[in-house]
Design an enzyme around this catalytic site. Structure first.
Site, PDB file in Angstrom:
ATOM      1  N   ASP A  76      -7.601   4.307  -3.714  1.00 17.04           N
ATOM      2  CA  ASP A  76      -6.760   3.350  -2.990  1.00 17.04           C
ATOM      3  C   ASP A  76      -6.376   2.234  -3.953  1.00 17.04           C
ATOM      4  O   ASP A  76      -7.159   1.331  -4.222  1.00 17.04           O
ATOM      5  CB  ASP A  76      -7.519   2.792  -1.787  1.00 17.04           C
ATOM      6  CG  ASP A  76      -6.676   1.826  -0.955  1.00 17.04           C
ATOM      7  OD1 ASP A  76      -5.529   1.558  -1.344  1.00 17.04           O
ATOM      8  OD2 ASP A  76      -7.181   1.335   0.066  1.00 17.04           O
ATOM      9  N   CYS A 133       0.791  -1.227   0.000  1.00 17.75           N
ATOM     10  CA  CYS A 133       0.000   0.000   0.000  1.00 17.75           C
ATOM     11  C   CYS A 133       0.825   1.279   0.000  1.00 17.75           C
ATOM     12  O   CYS A 133       0.502   2.220  -0.743  1.00 17.75           O
ATOM     13  CB  CYS A 133      -0.994   0.000   1.149  1.00 17.75           C
ATOM     14  SG  CYS A 133      -0.247   0.120   2.807  1.00 17.75           S
ATOM     15  N   HIS A 172      -2.214   1.001   6.930  1.00 17.74           N
ATOM     16  CA  HIS A 172      -2.662   1.064   5.547  1.00 17.74           C
ATOM     17  C   HIS A 172      -2.795   2.513   5.105  1.00 17.74           C
ATOM     18  O   HIS A 172      -3.308   3.362   5.835  1.00 17.74           O
ATOM     19  CB  HIS A 172      -4.006   0.349   5.361  1.00 17.74           C
ATOM     20  CG  HIS A 172      -4.481   0.384   3.947  1.00 17.74           C
ATOM     21  ND1 HIS A 172      -3.821  -0.281   2.939  1.00 17.74           N
ATOM     22  CD2 HIS A 172      -5.523   1.034   3.363  1.00 17.74           C
ATOM     23  CE1 HIS A 172      -4.439  -0.061   1.790  1.00 17.74           C
ATOM     24  NE2 HIS A 172      -5.468   0.751   2.029  1.00 17.74           N
TER      25      HIS A 172
END
Length: 271
Positions: free
Chosen positions: A125, A71, A110
């Site tokens: 995302d 991420c 995250h």
């Protein structure tokens, strides 16, 4: 967050043809193209290699070297791309709840992005692995929002937001977060934890994911899974490092790192 990158090289990497602009069509389209071309993967932590977050290192690894990342790498790269195009982007940080109880207290590990566009806020995302968001969500609670795959929605209570996706008719929370802008040092600290701490999954398990228009592909150690909407998952057990290498290269489009211990590490993965 950090600066611009070679936009032309990135667009070639994700297979984007035509112009780009700071508009919703570009935001959606690039998010979809990104997750189809640049896989989620954690080979660096698995091999004991550092995970660098500065923009030149991200560009070198994910754009020029044919690698992927997780991420922090994915969304920092995507933020640099969006900013280069002209988007207003800020970073947020979240506590993952996917495959955890709703009331679990997990670490902030995250990263996701907030994008301001045409008087509205959107969330992007490109770094959530096998259940990654394909597109962008309007920052608005309580409405079901379609994507190229499952529907997503946002819930909000007392300033805390939850990102959810609907899987087989049931809503699952991916993570929870607030809207405070996250500083780069917080990503550096979280990245160090997830890439090195023994409680993290990344140093001890192989994890990869890639999402195309018609399927989600994921790999956890020896289990390779393909999911298509409305169909039962296809599960394949990979016997050894040769089969894992083949799937990483062919299904996940990875150019594997040259590392003397790679095959030995793949053969030692948990069954």
């Amino acid at each position: 967050m950090q600066g611009s990158i070679d936009l032309g090289a990135y667009l070639r990497r994700v297979g984007w043809h035509g112009s780009v602009a700071a508009d919703l069509a570009t935001l959606h389209g690039l998010a979809v193209a990104h997750v189809a071309a640049i896989p989620f993967e954690n080979l660096n932590p698995l091999l004991g290699l550092p995970v660098e977050l500065d923009t030149p290192a991200l560009e070198r690894k994910l754009v020029h070297d044919g690698r992927g990342g997780y991420c922090f790498e994915q969304n920092l790269l995507f933020a640099a791309v969006l900013r280069t195009i002209g988007f207003e982007v800020s970073g947020l940080i979240a506590r993952v709840l996917w495959q955890h109880p709703e009331d679990a207290v997990t670490a902030q590990t995250h990263m996701l992005l907030r994008v301001e566009l045409e008087g509205a806020s959107w969330l992007a995302d490109v770094g959530f692995g096998g259940q990654v968001l394909t597109g962008a969500l309007r920052l608005q609670a309580g409405i079901e929002q379609p994507t190229g795959h499952e529907p997503f929605r946002l819930l909000e209570r007392d300033g805390e937001w939850r990102m959810q996706s609907q899987v087989r008719g049931q809503w699952f929370t991916l993570y929870r977060f607030d809207l405070r802008r996250c500083e780069m040092i917080d990503y550096v600290v979280a990245n160090h934890y997830v890439s090195t701490h023994p409680a993290s999954r990344f140093p001890s398990n192989l994890i990869a994911a890639r999402t195309t228009a018609d399927r989600r592909m994921s790999l956890l150690n020896h289990e390779y899974t393909v999911r298509r909407l409305g169909q039962e998952p296809e599960r394949h057990s990979l016997r050894d490092s040769a089969e894992i290498r083949r799937v990483l290269e062919e299904a996940f489009l990875l150019r594997l790192p040259v590392h003397a211990g790679l095959d030995r590490r793949l053969d030692s993965l948990p069954g």
